[in-house]
Design a protein around this motif. Structure first.
Motif, mmCIF file in Angstrom:
data_model
loop_
_atom_site.group_PDB
_atom_site.id
_atom_site.type_symbol
_atom_site.label_atom_id
_atom_site.label_comp_id
_atom_site.label_asym_id
_atom_site.label_seq_id
_atom_site.Cartn_x
_atom_site.Cartn_y
_atom_site.Cartn_z
ATOM 1 N N UNK A 7 3.289 14.179 -102.300
ATOM 2 C CA UNK A 7 3.262 14.932 -103.989
ATOM 3 C C UNK A 7 1.443 14.882 -104.124
ATOM 4 N N UNK A 8 1.499 16.227 -104.159
ATOM 5 C CA UNK A 8 -0.715 16.554 -103.893
ATOM 6 C C UNK A 8 -0.558 16.996 -105.218
ATOM 7 N N UNK A 9 -2.040 16.672 -105.762
ATOM 8 C CA UNK A 9 -2.735 16.463 -107.416
ATOM 9 C C UNK A 9 -2.314 18.298 -107.638
ATOM 10 N N UNK A 10 -1.866 18.472 -107.706
ATOM 11 C CA UNK A 10 -2.180 20.093 -108.406
ATOM 12 C C UNK A 10 -2.528 20.523 -110.080
ATOM 13 N N UNK A 11 -2.072 21.907 -110.130
ATOM 14 C CA UNK A 11 -2.426 22.280 -112.264
ATOM 15 C C UNK A 11 -1.264 23.255 -111.867
ATOM 16 N N UNK A 12 -0.904 22.652 -112.493
ATOM 17 C CA UNK A 12 -1.584 21.719 -114.149
ATOM 18 C C UNK A 12 -0.226 20.438 -114.260
ATOM 19 N N UNK A 13 0.659 20.271 -113.322
ATOM 20 C CA UNK A 13 1.630 18.944 -112.865
ATOM 21 C C UNK A 13 1.532 18.928 -111.088
ATOM 22 N N UNK A 14 1.733 17.565 -110.353
ATOM 23 C CA UNK A 14 1.332 16.798 -109.678
ATOM 24 C C UNK A 14 2.485 17.648 -108.733
ATOM 25 N N UNK A 15 2.266 18.491 -107.663
ATOM 26 C CA UNK A 15 3.757 18.667 -106.764
ATOM 27 C C UNK A 15 4.268 17.986 -105.339
ATOM 28 N N UNK A 16 5.610 18.540 -105.022
ATOM 29 C CA UNK A 16 5.942 17.798 -104.035
ATOM 30 C C UNK A 16 6.566 18.756 -102.734
ATOM 31 N N UNK A 17 5.372 18.678 -101.679
ATOM 32 C CA UNK A 17 5.344 19.263 -100.712
ATOM 33 C C UNK A 17 6.019 19.030 -99.180
ATOM 34 N N UNK A 18 6.868 19.201 -98.525
ATOM 35 C CA UNK A 18 7.983 18.768 -97.546
ATOM 36 C C UNK A 18 6.655 18.917 -95.998
ATOM 37 N N UNK A 19 5.948 18.909 -96.242
ATOM 38 C CA UNK A 19 5.340 19.269 -94.609
ATOM 39 C C UNK A 19 6.054 18.514 -93.061
ATOM 40 N N UNK A 20 5.459 19.674 -91.833
ATOM 41 C CA UNK A 20 6.364 19.559 -90.203
ATOM 42 C C UNK A 20 4.782 17.887 -90.146
ATOM 43 N N UNK A 21 5.418 16.871 -89.436
ATOM 44 C CA UNK A 21 4.339 16.194 -88.938
ATOM 45 C C UNK A 21 3.360 16.744 -87.738
ATOM 46 N N UNK A 22 3.709 17.112 -87.065
ATOM 47 C CA UNK A 22 2.892 17.836 -85.788
ATOM 48 C C UNK A 22 2.459 18.589 -86.387
ATOM 49 N N UNK A 23 2.467 19.415 -87.436
ATOM 50 C CA UNK A 23 1.043 20.941 -87.629
ATOM 51 C C UNK A 23 0.816 20.704 -88.950
ATOM 52 N N UNK A 24 1.105 20.203 -89.873
ATOM 53 C CA UNK A 24 1.040 20.215 -91.777
ATOM 54 C C UNK A 24 0.955 21.496 -92.084
ATOM 55 N N UNK A 25 2.485 22.340 -91.050
ATOM 56 C CA UNK A 25 2.831 23.392 -91.845
ATOM 57 C C UNK A 25 3.676 23.046 -92.694
ATOM 58 N N UNK A 26 3.258 23.862 -94.538
ATOM 59 C CA UNK A 26 4.191 23.637 -95.206
ATOM 60 C C UNK A 26 5.592 24.356 -95.260
ATOM 61 N N UNK A 27 6.567 23.004 -95.624
ATOM 62 C CA UNK A 27 8.322 23.865 -95.291
ATOM 63 C C UNK A 27 8.998 23.941 -96.814
ATOM 64 N N UNK A 28 8.601 23.213 -98.005
ATOM 65 C CA UNK A 28 9.425 23.386 -98.744
ATOM 66 C C UNK A 28 7.911 22.835 -100.264
ATOM 67 N N UNK A 29 7.988 23.140 -101.017
ATOM 68 C CA UNK A 29 8.067 22.544 -102.359
ATOM 69 C C UNK A 29 8.682 21.906 -103.109
ATOM 70 N N UNK A 30 8.557 21.503 -104.362
ATOM 71 C CA UNK A 30 9.457 21.266 -105.735
ATOM 72 C C UNK A 30 8.311 20.849 -106.788
ATOM 73 N N UNK A 31 7.840 21.238 -107.919
ATOM 74 C CA UNK A 31 6.930 20.586 -108.428
ATOM 75 C C UNK A 31 7.903 19.923 -109.632
#
Length: 587
Positions: A127-151
């Motif tokens: 869960x990242x502290x994005x504005x205006x509301x926090x967002x859940x981001x799914x990232x690859x564990x080996x690279x940190x690349x974002x796969x999917x997100x949900x506000x």
């Protein structure tokens, strides 16, 4: 040694030796070396079983594949000897010997509030502290690349195939790993429908990352989850306490603060309600339920543990036959339980507990300083356990002073409790700095042992806020200690004892855990400040007169990516990893 023994007897004899002793035998003589080399597959298979690296009857390929789903420690293993080497090396690292990696992820553009790991998918859900509301981001564990997100996600939990999300609607959304939930026809619809009490809502279904008619849906479902169900709150507010061990979800609603509701999220059913007041009243004489506050819940495969401030309540899920119960089951029916109450006042308990001391702990040699490795997605420092882990010894308790009972609080002050991974032991922490160990607690539950003869206590000197089996964190933020409750677990195949008196204790010098600590087989993960961690390592290295080397194209913090060097408080997903550096980055 082997010249007068048949091969079968010699192999049987070797199965009783600890792994380090078998390794030493290679240097005994040419004949012994030849015998060991010719029979390595059999010898190390036996050792893997006797040292609890694998279960009897499992094939090597299956052992490697099953471990891949929980961390990938055995990736690339093709022999039993290599499997034993990997496991043995990992245990050696956890004890402070050899190198380890300390670092964090760089791709996050906003501070991380909390995170979970999906071991099977090898993804980080944060869960990242994005504005205006926090967002859940799914990232690859080996690279940190974002796969999917949900506000608009404020909290999350992951267990098995399921993801639980707390958003802005008062209840708990239940999502299922896409590759496990996909069916031939309706990809975007939950299998839970009315009249299930956990039926998914139309609003939740609209948030599905893809539908059956979407021509742009991903060919690889890794990192994606689909709606499965929704558990509404009676009050419209978030549940007061929850614990999730798929498929079981235990919740406590604000309207009934001492009633635990147990759900099966896979089937969408309410299994049972546990009335803690009634359970405590039926299984004790002196504790008044109205004086107790529920602080925590934990679940194992076979038991439920409720952590009250004045007692630990353990109920067998098998004895209550939850599989045959419905939502109308009588919560007031008498349920046999273990109710542990410490008869000592909190101050006396601290005096009678084992104590921590840095005296008498031998230093560990072998340090080679610190090596910085910073890239686009990861910023790590390779350090040595002898430098980064401060050893402590456990010393016997002192004599307790006679203290007036009226001046000291009776309740133990429990605030957290956890089952061990195998479900055999319980460990609990208190606000008064005492750590409680209940080894083989079933002996107390079935009446074959008295609690006072089983329970062990350790005074840690600080309140235990966050508690995970094997790793304990104090304050917010604060120190992190690793407790090895059975240092002989792998070296002595016949020793299964968990004990505080024989424990090895290490304090991690470089890290400051902010929140959200999680354990993997190869290390621990948490939310912290990446920049601060680097600076702590460098400061410690300078104080210990150790070298500070650059092992990548960047030169430590000065030439690290902008995300690391320019942000004074770079709060991200961080880790301490004890994996084998010979294999490359174990993440």
């Amino acid at each position: 040694m082997f010249s007068f023994l048949s091969p079968d007897i010699a192999l049987y004899t070797l199965s009783f030796l600890p792994l380090p002793d078998v390794v030493k035998l290679y240097a005994l003589s040419r004949n012994v070396f030849r015998f060991l080399t010719e029979n390595e597959a059999t010898i190390y298979h036996q050792l893997a079983i006797i040292h609890r690296f694998v279960t009897p009857g499992i094939a090597l390929e299956d052992a490697v594949e099953s471990e891949r789903a929980v961390g990938g420690l055995l990736d690339g293993v093709t022999t039993w000897k290599e499997l034993c080497r990997r496991w043995g090396t990992l245990q050696h690292r956890w004890s402070g010997h050899g190198p380890l990696l300390e670092g964090g992820y760089c791709p996050y553009k906003s501070d991380v509030r909390e995170f979970r790991l999906d071991e099977q998918e090898r993804t980080i859900l944060a869960i990242e502290e994005t504005s205006p509301t926090p967002t859940m981001c799914v990232r690859a564990i080996e690279s940190g690349k974002q796969i999917w997100s949900l506000p608009t996600v404020t909290r999350l939990e992951v267990s098995g195939s399921f993801l639980l999300l707390w958003r802005d609607r008062g209840g708990i959304e239940i999502w299922k790993r896409a590759k496990d939930a996909v069916h031939a026809s309706k990809l975007n619809e939950s299998p839970l429908r009315i009249p299930s009490p956990l039926a998914a809502t139309s609003e939740q279904l609209k948030l599905s990352p893809f539908t059956v008619d979407d021509t742009h849906r991903p060919s690889d479902f890794r990192g994606y989850y689909l709606p499965h169900g929704f558990l509404p709150s009676f009050t419209g507010q978030h549940f007061r306490i929850t614990h999730f061990r798929a498929p079981l979800l235990a919740v406590v609603d604000g309207e009934a603060p001492r009633t635990i509701q147990l759900y099966d999220v896979e089937q969408g059913t309410l299994l049972r309600r546990f009335d803690l007041d009634a359970i405590v009243r039926d299984n004790t004489q002196g504790l008044r339920p109205q004086d107790s506050v529920l602080f925590d819940i934990d679940l194992s495969e076979t038991h439920l543990c409720a952590c009250l401030d004045s007692a630990l309540v353990v109920v067998s899920l098998q004895a209550t036959d939850i599989s045959g119960l419905s939502s109308s089951s009588d919560a007031s029916a008498k349920i046999p339980a273990m109710v542990y109450i410490d008869g000592d006042h909190s101050a006396i308990a601290r005096h009678r507990a084992y104590q921590l001391s840095k005296d008498g702990v031998s230093s560990m040699a072998g340090s080679e300083g610190a090596v910085v490795q910073t890239g686009e997605s990861l910023s790590t420092v390779k350090v040595w356990g002898s430098d980064a882990m401060e050893g402590h010894s456990v010393v016997p308790p002192g004599a307790a002073e006679a203290l007036p009972g009226d001046e000291w609080r009776r309740a133990a002050g429990f605030i957290s409790a956890r089952f061990s991974p195998d479900g055999q032991h319980i460990i609990a922490g208190t606000v008064f700095s005492v750590l409680y160990l209940l080894p083989d607690f079933i002996r107390i539950l079935d009446g074959t042992a008295l609690a006072d003869s089983v329970v062990q206590k350790l005074n840690l000197g600080e309140p235990v806020r966050d508690l995970y089996w094997g790793v304990h964190k104090f304050k917010e933020p604060g120190d992190t200690f690793i407790l090895d409750l059975n240092p002989r677990y792998y070296s002595d195949p016949h020793d299964s004892t968990a004990s505080l008196s024989a424990a090895k204790v290490f304090r991690l010098r470089d890290i400051t855990v902010y929140r959200s600590m999680r354990l993997r087989r190869t290390g621990l993960w948490f939310v912290s400040n990446v920049t601060e961690m680097h600076r702590n390592v460098r400061k410690r290295a300078e104080e210990q007169e150790q070298t500070w080397m650059n092992g990548s194209q960047t030169d430590g913090l000065e030439n690290a990516p902008l995300d690391v060097q320019d942000r004074g408080k770079f709060v991200s997903v961080c880790f301490v990893d004890f994996g084998d550096p010979v294999l490359g980055n174990p993440l």
